[in-house]
Design an enzyme around this catalytic site. Structure first.
Site, PDB file in Angstrom:
ATOM      1  N   GLN A 192     -38.939 -28.497 -16.866  1.00  0.00           N
ATOM      2  CA  GLN A 192     -40.285 -27.969 -17.140  1.00  0.00           C
ATOM      3  C   GLN A 192     -40.616 -28.691 -18.681  1.00  0.00           C
ATOM      4  OE1 GLN A 192     -42.557 -26.745 -15.839  1.00  0.00           O
ATOM      5  NE2 GLN A 192     -41.598 -27.019 -13.902  1.00  0.00           N
ATOM      6  N   SER A 193     -39.729 -29.611 -19.168  1.00  0.00           N
ATOM      7  CA  SER A 193     -40.164 -30.245 -20.399  1.00  0.00           C
ATOM      8  C   SER A 193     -41.783 -31.228 -20.508  1.00  0.00           C
ATOM      9  CB  SER A 193     -39.230 -31.274 -20.310  1.00  0.00           C
ATOM     10  OG  SER A 193     -39.372 -32.501 -21.572  1.00  0.00           O
ATOM     11  N   ASN A 194     -42.050 -30.610 -21.843  1.00  0.00           N
ATOM     12  CA  ASN A 194     -43.208 -31.410 -22.445  1.00  0.00           C
ATOM     13  C   ASN A 194     -43.218 -32.257 -23.044  1.00  0.00           C
ATOM     14  OD1 ASN A 194     -44.642 -28.396 -21.692  1.00  0.00           O
ATOM     15  ND2 ASN A 194     -43.416 -27.541 -23.568  1.00  0.00           N
ATOM     16  N   THR A 234     -41.064 -34.571 -22.144  1.00  0.00           N
ATOM     17  CA  THR A 234     -41.046 -35.936 -20.874  1.00  0.00           C
ATOM     18  C   THR A 234     -42.432 -35.750 -20.054  1.00  0.00           C
ATOM     19  OG1 THR A 234     -39.946 -34.062 -19.331  1.00  0.00           O
ATOM     20  CG2 THR A 234     -39.121 -35.042 -20.182  1.00  0.00           C
ATOM     21  N   ALA A 284     -35.461 -30.394 -21.029  1.00  0.00           N
ATOM     22  CA  ALA A 284     -35.025 -29.349 -19.838  1.00  0.00           C
ATOM     23  C   ALA A 284     -36.046 -29.886 -17.244  1.00  0.00           C
ATOM     24  CB  ALA A 284     -35.478 -28.308 -19.625  1.00  0.00           C
TER      25      ALA A 284
END
Ligand SMILES: *Cc1c(COP(=O)(O)O)cnc(C)c1O
Length: 331
Positions: A75-77, A79, A73
């Site tokens: 706001q992916s942590n 990535t 997403a």
């Protein structure tokens, strides 16, 4: 349990702390509550993806890759931790970020993990909601190859059997820490989404013949979908390490009651949980994963799910940068 035969890139600060939460335990008047601080794994504010990346990137390096490609997403942590690992190891890094947009705030595409991803030097490809992330990653990989590079695709959330190995090792680490303070753990409670954190813990505790049960608070998709994914990865991991007798039928516990109106959407219970952890223990949770998982823990304690004599560890899986794009929820 022999994990040494799998290539591993040392990235995490380990062991992460394991601590008692005395004020929260007193406040709730129920079981004894502990916390495992995997928000302190060290990669650009830390989080659970770092342990998975140790094995995933270990494999990438063994295969001679020079560019990491992953997706999540906006706001992916996951990535963000991948971008930090790539920077640290001198690898290229590209992300496919799916615009699912659970909150309507211009900060969502600029601040938090997006800011950190840009700072860490990852190349970002934003795609529309509903896009096929797997297909988009394959296209990026093809492009890297055309330019003479050697891409390695890491699945969403780092969730495959290699990622799960990080949490197999974490189960062992938790056992050692709980033993050292003479606390027989009854449960580990964790947020669950792409699934391999829970899968790894389940297989890790099973491999140690531990009594500790893993309770996944589902913050992601329908319970059936998430549980099937957790089980599939757990079964593959059990086979990979040669777990005798396989997994128990009831080994996978997934509870979606605290998901609210959907992935990434704030709920009043999440806000209360984030505020309570901050004010009673000085611990900062996130609005998408740990806030809802902690709301689940609070809800289950208050609803009498646990025995007063139980020892429970909450796994803090990180995610703090997302808090800054959810400012409006805490106004
Ligand atoms: C990805 C993530 C999770 C979920 O872990 P999975 O292994 O994908 O189930 C939980 N908390 C945070 C903060 C995360 O970033």
């Amino acid at each position: 349990m022999q994990l040494v035969r799998f290539p591993r890139a040392p990235l995490a600060h380990l062991p992460t702390p394991f601590e008692f939460m005395p004020r929260l335990t007193r406040h709730l008047g129920g079981p004894r509550l502990y916390i495992k601080r995997d928000d302190c794994t060290g990669l650009a504010t830390g989080g659970n993806k770092t342990r998975k990346l140790e094995y995933l990137i270990g494999d990438a390096l063994a295969k001679g890759a020079d560019t990491l490609i992953t997706a999540g997403a906006v706001q992916s942590n996951h990535t963000r931790q991948t971008a930090a690992a790539a920077a640290k190891l001198g690898l290229g890094c590209e992300h496919v970020l799916v615009r699912s947009q659970p909150i309507d705030d211009p900060e969502y595409e600029r601040n938090g993990n997006v800011l950190l991803n840009r700072l860490l030097g990852a190349e970002l490809h934003l795609v529309a909601a509903g896009s096929d992330a797997g297909h988009a990653m394959a296209e990026r990989a093809e492009d890297v190859r055309r330019r003479g590079g050697r891409p390695y695709i890491i699945p969403v959330g780092g969730s495959n059997v290699l990622g799960a190995l990080g949490y197999l090792a974490a189960a062992r680490e938790i056992e050692i820490q709980a033993d050292a303070v003479d606390v027989p753990l009854d449960y580990v409670v964790t947020a669950t989404a792409s699934g391999s954190s829970q899968s790894g813990l389940v297989v890790g505790f099973a491999a140690a013949s531990s009594r500790t049960r893993v309770l996944g608070i589902n913050v992601y998709q329908d319970d059936g979908v998430v549980a099937a994914h957790v089980r599939a990865i757990a079964e593959e991991a059990a086979e990979l390490i040669g777990l005798k007798g396989g997994l128990a039928a009831d080994a996978i516990a997934v509870n979606g009651e605290f998901r609210g109106s959907g992935y990434g959407r704030p709920s009043p219970e999440m806000v209360e949980a984030v505020e309570l952890a901050a004010r009673l223990e000085g611990i900062v949770l996130d609005p998408v994963y740990t806030g809802k998982a902690f709301a689940g823990l609070l809800g289950l304690v208050r609803g009498g799910y646990f025995k007063a004599t139980d020892n429970i560890a909450f796994l803090h899986t990180g995610g703090v940068p997302e808090l800054f794009v959810y400012r409006a929820s805490f106004a």
